[in-house]
Design an enzyme around this catalytic site. Structure first.
Site, PDB file in Angstrom:
ATOM      1  N   GLY A 108       0.836  -1.195   0.000  1.00 18.36           N
ATOM      2  CA  GLY A 108       0.000   0.000   0.000  1.00 18.36           C
ATOM      3  C   GLY A 108       0.869   1.242   0.000  1.00 18.36           C
ATOM      4  O   GLY A 108       2.035   1.192   0.414  1.00 18.36           O
ATOM      5  N   GLN A 133       2.862   9.951   1.330  1.00 19.64           N
ATOM      6  CA  GLN A 133       4.166   9.280   1.370  1.00 19.64           C
ATOM      7  C   GLN A 133       5.053   9.670   0.193  1.00 19.64           C
ATOM      8  O   GLN A 133       6.250   9.411   0.211  1.00 19.64           O
ATOM      9  CB  GLN A 133       3.987   7.750   1.391  1.00 19.64           C
ATOM     10  CG  GLN A 133       3.413   7.239   2.714  1.00 19.64           C
ATOM     11  CD  GLN A 133       3.317   5.735   2.717  1.00 19.64           C
ATOM     12  OE1 GLN A 133       2.353   5.183   2.217  1.00 19.64           O
ATOM     13  NE2 GLN A 133       4.320   5.073   3.268  1.00 19.64           N
ATOM     14  N   HIS A 191      -2.666   7.095   7.211  1.00 18.37           N
ATOM     15  CA  HIS A 191      -1.685   7.991   6.580  1.00 18.37           C
ATOM     16  C   HIS A 191      -2.348   9.296   6.145  1.00 18.37           C
ATOM     17  O   HIS A 191      -1.810  10.383   6.346  1.00 18.37           O
ATOM     18  CB  HIS A 191      -1.075   7.343   5.328  1.00 18.37           C
ATOM     19  CG  HIS A 191       0.162   6.542   5.590  1.00 18.37           C
ATOM     20  ND1 HIS A 191       1.289   7.078   6.172  1.00 18.37           N
ATOM     21  CD2 HIS A 191       0.461   5.248   5.329  1.00 18.37           C
ATOM     22  CE1 HIS A 191       2.223   6.132   6.264  1.00 18.37           C
ATOM     23  NE2 HIS A 191       1.754   5.008   5.765  1.00 18.37           N
ATOM     24  N   HIS A 214      -4.443   1.114   7.604  1.00 16.94           N
ATOM     25  CA  HIS A 214      -3.099   1.709   7.633  1.00 16.94           C
ATOM     26  C   HIS A 214      -3.014   2.914   6.684  1.00 16.94           C
ATOM     27  O   HIS A 214      -2.515   3.983   7.063  1.00 16.94           O
ATOM     28  CB  HIS A 214      -2.077   0.632   7.247  1.00 16.94           C
ATOM     29  CG  HIS A 214      -0.645   1.090   7.205  1.00 16.94           C
ATOM     30  ND1 HIS A 214       0.300   0.664   8.117  1.00 16.94           N
ATOM     31  CD2 HIS A 214       0.002   1.927   6.349  1.00 16.94           C
ATOM     32  CE1 HIS A 214       1.468   1.244   7.824  1.00 16.94           C
ATOM     33  NE2 HIS A 214       1.322   1.997   6.752  1.00 16.94           N
ATOM     34  N   GLU A 215      -3.517   2.739   5.474  1.00 16.94           N
ATOM     35  CA  GLU A 215      -3.387   3.806   4.465  1.00 16.94           C
ATOM     36  C   GLU A 215      -4.309   4.988   4.764  1.00 16.94           C
ATOM     37  O   GLU A 215      -3.934   6.146   4.537  1.00 16.94           O
ATOM     38  CB  GLU A 215      -3.658   3.256   3.064  1.00 16.94           C
ATOM     39  CG  GLU A 215      -2.735   2.120   2.606  1.00 16.94           C
ATOM     40  CD  GLU A 215      -1.251   2.423   2.762  1.00 16.94           C
ATOM     41  OE1 GLU A 215      -0.869   3.603   2.664  1.00 16.94           O
ATOM     42  OE2 GLU A 215      -0.488   1.478   3.006  1.00 16.94           O
ATOM     43  N   CYS A 237       5.838  -0.279   7.218  1.00 16.72           N
ATOM     44  CA  CYS A 237       5.494   0.920   6.466  1.00 16.72           C
ATOM     45  C   CYS A 237       6.684   1.318   5.607  1.00 16.72           C
ATOM     46  O   CYS A 237       7.818   1.331   6.083  1.00 16.72           O
ATOM     47  CB  CYS A 237       5.145   2.047   7.431  1.00 16.72           C
ATOM     48  SG  CYS A 237       4.689   3.587   6.610  1.00 16.72           S
ATOM     49  N   LEU A 238       6.430   1.653   4.349  1.00 19.58           N
ATOM     50  CA  LEU A 238       7.513   2.045   3.439  1.00 19.58           C
ATOM     51  C   LEU A 238       8.231   3.308   3.924  1.00 19.58           C
ATOM     52  O   LEU A 238       9.386   3.539   3.565  1.00 19.58           O
ATOM     53  CB  LEU A 238       6.965   2.274   2.027  1.00 19.58           C
ATOM     54  CG  LEU A 238       6.429   1.032   1.304  1.00 19.58           C
ATOM     55  CD1 LEU A 238       5.829   1.430  -0.043  1.00 19.58           C
ATOM     56  CD2 LEU A 238       7.514  -0.024   1.125  1.00 19.58           C
TER      57      LEU A 238
HETATM   58 ZN    ZN Z   1       2.618   3.186   5.734  1.00 17.53          ZN
END
Ligand code: ZN
Length: 169
Positions: free
Chosen positions: A46, A51, A139, A135-136, A93-94
């Site tokens: 995701g 991000q 964000h 999660h997204e 998480c990226l």
């Molecule tokens: Zn993330």
């Protein structure tokens, strides 16, 4: 398509609430393509727009390796839990490399929003896809998954972050 730079923990854009998208145009279509490519390149499931530095309410997802097989995007997502059941599993998480921690999420959610053409979309999701949605969307509200950890795990994660090369470079 372009691979965009992923913003890392500590960048204020990650703790900023993103704005609703109101224009459904070619630029948005290009953004969806870029986000999918950036997510794939980074090996994520995701990616939210902030991000890559854009405070716009859109995320892309790829759970196509799981049994639900879903891949796509959601614009202006809103979710609600279906039932009280929760799941606890490893989450990462990226924007926070090398951290993977047990995180509690709702097992099943219903999400609704828009697609790139502005058409309403909705789905009920469980398991990884449900975790991804929660999660997204966090964000897009400027919330990182660290905030969802138990105090002990959060402390452990922060200690790891502070000694990470990516954080100190
Ligand atoms: Zn993330």
């Amino acid at each position: 398509m372009t691979i965009r730079d992923i913003r890392m923990f500590g960048d204020p854009v990650l703790t900023t609430r993103s704005d609703e998208i109101t224009e459904f145009d070619d630029a948005l279509r290009a953004l969806v393509d870029d986000m999918l490519e950036t997510m794939d390149h980074a090996g994520g499931v995701g990616l939210a727009a902030n991000q890559i530095g854009l405070t716009r309410r859109i995320f892309v997802y790829d759970c196509s390796h799981t049994e639900d097989g879903l891949r796509g995007h959601i614009i202006n997502p809103v979710w609600e839990a279906i039932g009280e059941q929760t799941q606890t599993g490893q989450e990462g998480c990226l924007s926070i490399p090398d951290i993977s921690m047990d995180t509690e999420r709702f097992e099943t959610v219903r999400v609704s929003g828009r697609d790139v053409d502005g058409h309403p979309v909705a789905m009920v999701a469980s398991g990884l896809m449900s975790r991804c949605i929660q999660h997204e969307t966090d964000h897009l509200d400027g919330v990182l998954f660290l905030k969802r950890l138990s105090p002990e795990l959060r402390k452990e994660a922060m200690a790891t972050i502070r000694t990470s090369d990516w954080f100190n470079s």
